[in-house]
Design an enzyme around this catalytic site. Structure first.
Site, short mmCIF file in Angstrom:
data_model
loop_
_atom_site.label_atom_id
_atom_site.label_comp_id
_atom_site.label_asym_id
_atom_site.label_seq_id
_atom_site.Cartn_x
_atom_site.Cartn_y
_atom_site.Cartn_z
CD GLN A 187 32.24 -20.58 141.19
OE1 GLN A 187 32.93 -21.25 141.96
NE2 GLN A 187 32.43 -20.60 139.89
CD GLU A 209 39.71 -9.40 138.74
OE1 GLU A 209 38.49 -9.16 138.63
OE2 GLU A 209 40.14 -10.52 139.06
CB ILE A 216 56.61 -0.43 136.44
CG1 ILE A 216 55.76 -1.33 137.35
CG2 ILE A 216 56.22 1.03 136.58
CD1 ILE A 216 54.28 -1.17 137.18
CE LYS A 228 82.64 4.67 140.82
NZ LYS A 228 82.52 4.73 142.28
CG HIS A 284 38.35 -12.90 136.99
ND1 HIS A 284 38.76 -12.93 138.30
CD2 HIS A 284 38.13 -14.18 136.65
CE1 HIS A 284 38.80 -14.18 138.72
NE2 HIS A 284 38.41 -14.96 137.75
CB CYS A 328 35.49 -15.61 139.70
SG CYS A 328 35.61 -17.00 138.57
#
Ligand code: GLN
Length: 562
Positions: A387, A522, A19, A227, A520, A383
């Site tokens: 099925q 996503e 990230i 520091k 997929h 996916c």
């Protein structure tokens, strides 16, 4: 020529190096620079494709079919540059390449060693990842080195980075080190000692950090920053605090406010307009001001590790933002779902069955698909989820008793899902997969395009053509398509080249939103645009909530959402 920023990590893993790298890249992109990212993984596996998502989190798939580390997913969600095979490599890949050269005799009888042969190979791979010296190459490549400083495994990568900096010059390379500053409750103090040690370790290798990103559960006060600076020899403005936040999309602004991008641009002598993080601010605002909430059941196997569904979770969040709602995800273990217990899904606004491999929990997933179909709950099958929806429909509606995928029952009388090689010959139009170079070993990987049938829900979502990424072995068996169609299933997209089933759905007068996709989606969702399929799915969940509420008379009122 491309300049390189190396991002290393110290003390412990899981501090959010991916990230941090993606955020720095995003800020630099907002300054008008062309940025790319490269992830170096210090393990011996040649790629993450064979690694268990239990151990490694999601396998992210790129357009060109690389099975990569999930950090590449973060990269694609944070910058506009698309990742590919060249953006991720492992120690195993480097050794494989060096060993192949050795066998070919490329080293002319020399002794092949870690330095220089492995370290040179790493540098070549890094440059290749950045398309160094090629037209249109990135201005800046952020190179994230996996593992932590001090690991035996990471040493060749760090050494390669050091050599690169020596060869290219100080103004062409920068080092950012991510470290941990723990809060010790008993002492009521933030402790800087681990940071002092990890920076020392880095200097032992010959690398001086230009910036330290200090991860802590809180902001690091001025005194501690002073520091840290004193002990590590990093100027105080390079000691940057990275505290816990409720959304990763806040990190670019956090780092920018403390001057990370300014520091890097100074070091690399890059003259650019100032950063503009307006769209990140809007995103954060949208995340923090939802106007409602939908709850979704994700019925899967690796239910304990939501990292295995990283991109999926993000895609759902993005779709939530686009519909102005928060998406609450409950992970439901498919092994707990039986025809009796499936009733528990009635309270959800949507059901999602994600991708997966292996037999475990399959009947539970089939049960969930049936329940969603019969109770008109919006259903998205991805996916494996497509099925199981196909198997369910075959068994229950098309009357194909004991239909199954050969993945779960090789002796099924009705292999409605099967390996392409198990059914391809029966239909002359479909060729065996390995005749196509881009389809890899036995797995269908990467982006492929399909034509979408007009008049379908899929067509309203995608238009004429859909191009999405794949990672699977089994396919809907073309020999059963007619039987399924006669029973009312709509096949709404077929691949352009091989005519493989890509999208199935139920007609709109039968079910408001029931879609299964072989790909997929996503992997291609971004926070900016969301993703058309997920946006539509969450919209359907919102509508379902409103309808269910009207019928039961108990709905929370839900504004907005056109
Ligand atoms: N196991 C199924 C196949 O190999 C589905 C894979 C997936 O969901 N990614 O086809």
């Amino acid at each position: 020529m491309t300049k390189f920023v190396f991002v290393t990590g110290g003390v412990v893993s899981s501090l959010g190096k991916g990230i941090a790298s993606a955020s720095l890249a995003a800020i630099l992109e907002s300054r008008g620079l062309k940025v790319t990212l490269i992830k170096l993984d210090p393990y011996i596996n040649v790629d993450p494709g064979t690694m268990s998502p239990f151990q490694h989190g999601e396998v992210f798939v790129t357009d060109d079919g690389a099975e990569t580390d999930l950090d590449l997913g973060h990269y694609e969600r944070f910058v506009t540059t698309r990742m590919g095979k060249v953006n991720n490599f492992t120690t195993g890949r480097i050794y494989q390449s060096v060993l192949e050269k050795e066998r070919r005799g490329d080293y002319l009888g020399k002794t092949v060693q870690v330095i220089p042969h492995i370290t040179n190979e790493i540098q070549d791979y890094i440059k290749r990842g950045a398309h160094y010296g090629e037209p249109g190459a990135a201005d800046v490549a952020i190179v994230e080195i996996g593992g932590t400083v001090g690991d035996i495994e990471s040493l060749p990568f760090l050494e390669a980075a050091r050599q690169m900096s020596l060869r290219m010059g100080a103004n062409n390379t920068a080092f950012v080190h991510l470290t941990y500053v723990p809060w010790i409750a008993a002492a009521g103090e933030l402790k800087t000692k681990p940071t002092q040690h990890t920076v020392q370790k880095l200097r032992e290798i010959g690398i001086s950090a230009d910036a330290l990103l200090c991860r802590a559960d809180r902001k690091i006060p001025e005194e501690e920053r002073e520091k840290i600076s004193l002990f590590t020899n990093v100027p105080e403005w390079g000691v940057i605090s990275m505290w816990d936040v409720n959304t990763i999309y806040k990190v670019p602004r956090m780092l920018h406010e403390q001057g990370l991008d300014g520091l890097i641009c100074d070091k690399l002598r890059l003259n650019t307009p100032p950063a503009n993080l307006k769209r990140w601010d809007e995103l954060v605002y949208e995340t923090e001001h939802p106007q409602g909430e939908v709850s979704l059941a994700m019925v899967g196997k690796y239910v304990d590790l939501s990292d295995s569904y990283k991109s999926l979770n993000e895609a759902l969040r993005h779709a939530g933002m686009h519909n102005h709602v928060r998406v609450k995800i409950d992970y439901v273990d498919s092994e707990t779902i039986t025809p009796d217990s499936v009733q528990q899904l009635a309270k959800y606004d949507a059901v999602l069955v994600p991708g997966g491999f292996g037999k475990r929990g399959i009947e539970g997933k089939i049960c969930a698909a049936r329940f969603a179909r019969e109770h008109k709950i919006p259903y998205l099958g991805i996916c494996l989820g497509m099925q199981v929806a196909t198997i369910e429909y075959a068994r229950d509606v098309a009357g194909l008793n004991d239909a199954n995928s050969t993945e779960f029952d090789p002796a099924t009388p009705h292999p409605v899902i099967a390996l392409i090689t198990e059914w391809a010959e029966a239909d002359g139009t479909v060729k065996k997969r390995d005749e196509h170079s881009n389809l890899g070993g036995t797995m269908r990987l990467g982006a492929q395009s399909s034509d979408v049938v007009k008049g379908t829900l899929a067509h309203r979502i995608y238009g004429d053509v859909v191009t999405e990424r794949h990672r699977h072995r089994y396919e809907a068996n073309v020999n059963y398509l007619d039987a399924l169609r006669r029973a009312g299933l709509v096949v709404s997209a077929l691949t352009q080249r091989e005519h493989l089933t890509e999208i199935i759905e139920l007609p709109q007068d039968v079910h408001p939103w029931f879609v299964g996709v072989q790909f997929h989606p996503e992997f291609k969702s971004t926070p900016w645009d969301g993703h058309p399929l997920f946006n539509s799915f969450i919209k359907a969940a919102v509508d379902h909530q409103a309808t269910a509420g009207r019928q039961a008379g108990t709905a929370k009122s839900l504004k907005a959402v056109a």
